[in-house]
Structure formats: C-alpha cells, structure tokens
Motif scaffolding. Structure first.
Motif: not given
Lengths: 103, 208
Positions: A53-59, A73-75, B151-152
């Motif tokens: 979550x931190x790496x995907x939707x946060x800055x 999401x595709x992943x 993703x990883x």
C-alpha cells in the motif's frame, strides 16, 4: 537515501537471527500454542500488504493515486491467475509506463 | 525458481540504487541481508519520510515470517543441531514450501538444498545484473519501475493471499496502513499492520 552500515548490520541480525529463534526457541514453544501459530503465519500477509500500500498509493505521508495503481492492479490479477513472477513484474512496469507516456 | 529470484534481485538493486544508495553498497547489502522483502520494507518507510530505525523495525517485522518458516522446516529435517541450524539460516518461502512436501527427513533435506541452490544462483546473478542496470537506467518512473516493486511483493505473498485467512489478514493489514498513513509518523502504519493478522484470527475464534 543510502543504506548505512548500521542499517545493514541491524537488518542482517534481524533477518538471520529470527530464523534461529524460530527454529530453536519459538518452534518448541509454539507447538503448545495453536492459535498463536495460526496468527503468526498470517503476519506476512498483513505486513507485506501494508508495504505494498505504501509503495502503491502513497507519496510520503500523503495518499497519491497515479499510474502505479493501475500497474499493481494488473499485477494483482496476474498473481491471482498464477502467472510466473517475471510476467507479473513486466506487466506492472509496462502498464504503468504506457499510462504515463499517454499522459 | 532461479528466474524468480533473478528478477527479484534485479528489481531490488534498481530500487535501492534509484533511491540513492551507491551501487557497491547496494550490492553488498543485498548479498548479506538476502531478504528482498525486508529491504523493500526499509525502503518504503524511508521513502515515506520515516526514520532509519522505524524502517529497520519494519524490515524486522517483515522478516519475522522466516522465524515462522523455520518452525515448520526444522522438525522435519534429520537430527543434528549444526545441519538443522545451517538449513534454518537459509529458509525462504519457496524452498521450505517445496521441501516439507517430502515424506522422509532425508528427502526434506535433499529437496531443501536443491531448491536453495537454484534460488541462490538466481539471486546472486540477479543482484549483480541489477547493480549494472541500476547504474545505467535513467528515469525509473518513466519505465514504470516504481510499480514493479509493489507488484513483486504481491507475487511473493500470492499463495498466502489465496487462502481465506491470508486474504483477510492482507486486506486488514493494507487497510490499517492506508487509514493510518496520513495521521501517524512514517513507518508506524507498516509496523502496526501486524494487527491485521490478529483481526484475521479473531472472527474465526468467535465462530468455533
């Protein structure tokens, strides 16, 4: 930011040490604690998901939705369909890069 | 297996170098820590603005799963503290999962080391290639590499998420992090997400 030597040493101790603790201390003790054993087995799902979550939707400390989310999401769909690791990784990069190049 | 660890190694090196760790330092770190998830956790907290020590704690929490893995591996190995300790130190998610399917203690040990050898081959060649790539790759965001890291991680815990309990724990952990992110110091949302595992066990306990 750089990984300082202190950080590397601390992570080495934590990563390798917990294996020995698990093998020789925790294992014999957990045998008598079935509920704790189940819970402990679920910790990685919870914590790694938090890192995701931190790496995907946060800055930093703000929520920021951008092309990363589409790639992840595709992943997620590919992981669910048991696609090989390399396929998951390449698809995530490709989708994100494609969305960014479209602007 | 080797290919998975190869791609993981490349991914991690590119991430570390992109974040500002020198190539040599990143290579040394990945060689001795040998835990992509812990290093990603450290990176995620640091990039979120957290302190080094909050980031290290997050890395430890993520690595706690190795301690759990060894509890299921070690009793299945042939007796002997030294050979058990040596195997325990090399416990990862895939090699333990494959090894413990063997019926005999010697079979468990043999499969364990066979899988471990493949993983190591992939990992060390991956981090070497990743160090070179990380040095030449320009804008990682343009290539979508920032989406590759989460993703990883998703692929690593994929099997766990496919179980009912694992899914609930993952969902809870992710929501805890998302909910706390804007309000508490960086790093804390990841550390506190361990309670997602507690939540996943709680309702089942009430039903049974």
């Amino acid at each position: 930011m750089t990984m300082s030597v202190a950080v590397i040493v601390a992570l080495v101790i934590g990563v390798w040490g917990q294996r020995l603790v698990g093998a020789f201390v925790l294992g014999p003790w957990l045998d008598r604690q079935p509920k704790l054993t189940r819970m402990a087995g679920l910790v990685p799902a919870a914590v790694v998901m938090a890192v995701i979550v931190q790496l995907t939707v946060a800055q930093g400390r703000t929520i920021e939705v951008d092309a990363r989310l589409a790639g992840v999401a595709v992943a997620a769909v590919l992981v669910w369909r048991r696609a090989p690791f390399i396929v998951v990784v390449i698809a995530a990069a490709a989708v994100t890069a494609a969305l960014r190049s479209l602007g | 297996m080797a290919l998975t660890f190869f791609s993981l190694g490349v991914t991690l090196q590119v991430a570390l170098i992109d974040a500002g760790t020198s190539a040599g330092r990143a290579l040394a770190a990945s060689a001795v820590i040998f835990s992509a998830t812990s290093q990603f956790a450290w990176l995620a907290v640091r990039e979120g603005g957290g302190s080094d020590w909050a980031a290290v704690v997050a890395g430890w929490v993520v690595a706690s799963r190795y301690g759990i893995l060894t509890t299921s591996l070690v009793p299945r190995l042939p007796a002997g503290v030294a050979r058990r300790a040596l195997a325990a130190l090399n416990a990862f998610d895939p090699n333990v999962a494959i090894a413990i399917q063997q019926p005999t203690a010697s079979g468990v040990e043999r499969e364990f080391w066979r899988t471990t050898a493949a993983m190591m081959l992939g990992w060390f060649s991956g981090i070497t290639v990743g160090t070179v790539v990380g040095n030449v790759v320009g804008d990682t965001a343009q290539l979508g590499l920032d989406a590759v890291f989460p993703a990883a991680l998703l692929a690593i815990i994929g099997n766990l998420l496919r179980t009912r309990d694992g899914f609930v724990a993952g969902l809870a952990g992710g929501l805890i992090c998302l909910g706390l992110l804007p309000f508490v110091p960086a790093g804390l949302p990841i550390i506190l997400s361990v309670f997602g595992a507690v939540l996943a066990v709680a309702p089942v306990r009430g039903r049974s």
